[in-house]
Design a protein around this motif. Structure first.
Motif, short mmCIF file in Angstrom:
data_model
loop_
_atom_site.label_atom_id
_atom_site.label_comp_id
_atom_site.label_asym_id
_atom_site.label_seq_id
_atom_site.Cartn_x
_atom_site.Cartn_y
_atom_site.Cartn_z
N THR A 73 0.84 -1.20 0.00
CA THR A 73 0.00 0.00 0.00
C THR A 73 0.88 1.25 0.00
O THR A 73 2.08 1.17 0.23
CB THR A 73 -0.89 0.01 1.26
OG1 THR A 73 -0.05 0.11 2.41
CG2 THR A 73 -1.75 -1.24 1.35
N VAL A 97 0.43 -2.84 7.13
CA VAL A 97 -0.19 -1.52 7.11
C VAL A 97 -0.22 -0.91 8.51
O VAL A 97 0.13 0.25 8.70
CB VAL A 97 -1.62 -1.61 6.52
CG1 VAL A 97 -2.39 -0.32 6.72
CG2 VAL A 97 -1.56 -1.97 5.04
N HIS A 153 -2.97 6.31 1.82
CA HIS A 153 -4.03 5.30 1.92
C HIS A 153 -3.44 3.94 2.25
O HIS A 153 -2.26 3.67 2.04
CB HIS A 153 -4.87 5.25 0.65
CG HIS A 153 -4.11 4.85 -0.58
ND1 HIS A 153 -3.87 3.55 -0.89
CD2 HIS A 153 -3.52 5.59 -1.55
CE1 HIS A 153 -3.17 3.49 -2.02
NE2 HIS A 153 -2.94 4.73 -2.43
N SER A 154 -4.31 3.09 2.77
CA SER A 154 -3.87 1.77 3.21
C SER A 154 -4.54 0.65 2.45
O SER A 154 -4.57 -0.48 2.90
CB SER A 154 -4.12 1.62 4.71
OG SER A 154 -5.49 1.80 4.99
N LYS A 155 -5.10 0.96 1.28
CA LYS A 155 -5.73 -0.07 0.46
C LYS A 155 -4.80 -0.47 -0.67
O LYS A 155 -4.11 0.37 -1.23
CB LYS A 155 -7.06 0.44 -0.11
CG LYS A 155 -8.08 0.66 0.95
CD LYS A 155 -9.40 1.05 0.36
CE LYS A 155 -10.38 1.24 1.51
NZ LYS A 155 -11.66 1.71 1.09
N LEU A 156 -4.82 -1.74 -0.98
CA LEU A 156 -4.02 -2.23 -2.10
C LEU A 156 -4.60 -1.71 -3.40
O LEU A 156 -5.82 -1.59 -3.53
CB LEU A 156 -3.99 -3.75 -2.13
CG LEU A 156 -3.12 -4.43 -1.08
CD1 LEU A 156 -3.37 -5.93 -1.11
CD2 LEU A 156 -1.66 -4.14 -1.33
#
Length: 170
Positions: free
Chosen positions: A17, A88, A146-149
């Motif tokens: 991420t 994350v 952000h912490s989304k793939l």
């Protein structure tokens, strides 16, 4: 040679991420700065470097006062960042927690001054400003990245219609 037809250089990159990449980048910078602090020429007055305290007259890039302890702190903090970038949650902790520590270190440095016994790393006024800036930057990265793939297609460098972005006109 592999029997599957794949080579080690064709291995798929581990998906990370933005916050993990940010923590890795910050950690890498600290490792590089820690190493540079031990290099004569890049660190002026290298021969006057002490383990700690204000007696060290060594200055990284001729600006930032350093000591053996100061350089070791950079190295350890950088390696810690590289390890904490693995997940994350720990990447966010590294950026925000480390940012708060560096912000406090910068704020601590101004009233303590350059020659006070409490200045054990040592750090001069340029270091204090740098620590403040690093602290704010790290906190901002920890809060804003952000912490989304990314979607699988984005991770491969493809656009919305499956076209590749590699080699696109710049």
């Amino acid at each position: 040679m592999s029997t599957t037809g794949h080579h080690w250089w064709e291995a798929e990159r581990r998906r990370t991420t933005a916050i993990q990449d940010g923590a890795s980048g910050v950690g890498l910078v600290f490792v590089v700065v820690g190493v540079l602090g031990f290099l004569p020429g890049i660190t002026q007055d290298f021969s006057s470097m002490t383990f700690s305290g204000t007696d060290s007259e060594a200055h990284l890039l001729g600006v930032f006062q350093v000591s053996v302890l100061h350089n070791l702190v950079h190295l350890v903090f950088g390696v810690l960042g590289l390890f904490m970038a693995w997940t994350v949650r720990t990447a966010r902790w590294y950026l925000i927690g480390g940012g708060v520590l560096y912000l406090l270190l910068g704020l601590y440095g101004f009233p303590v001054g350059d020659e006070h016994a409490g200045n054990f790393l040592p750090a001069n006024t340029a270091d204090d400003w740098l620590h403040l800036g690093l602290g704010l930057l790290m906190i901002a990265l920890g809060l804003l990245l952000h912490s989304k793939l990314p979607k699988e297609s984005e991770a491969r460098g493809e656009g919305d219609f499956g076209e590749t972005n590699r080699g696109a006109a710049r």
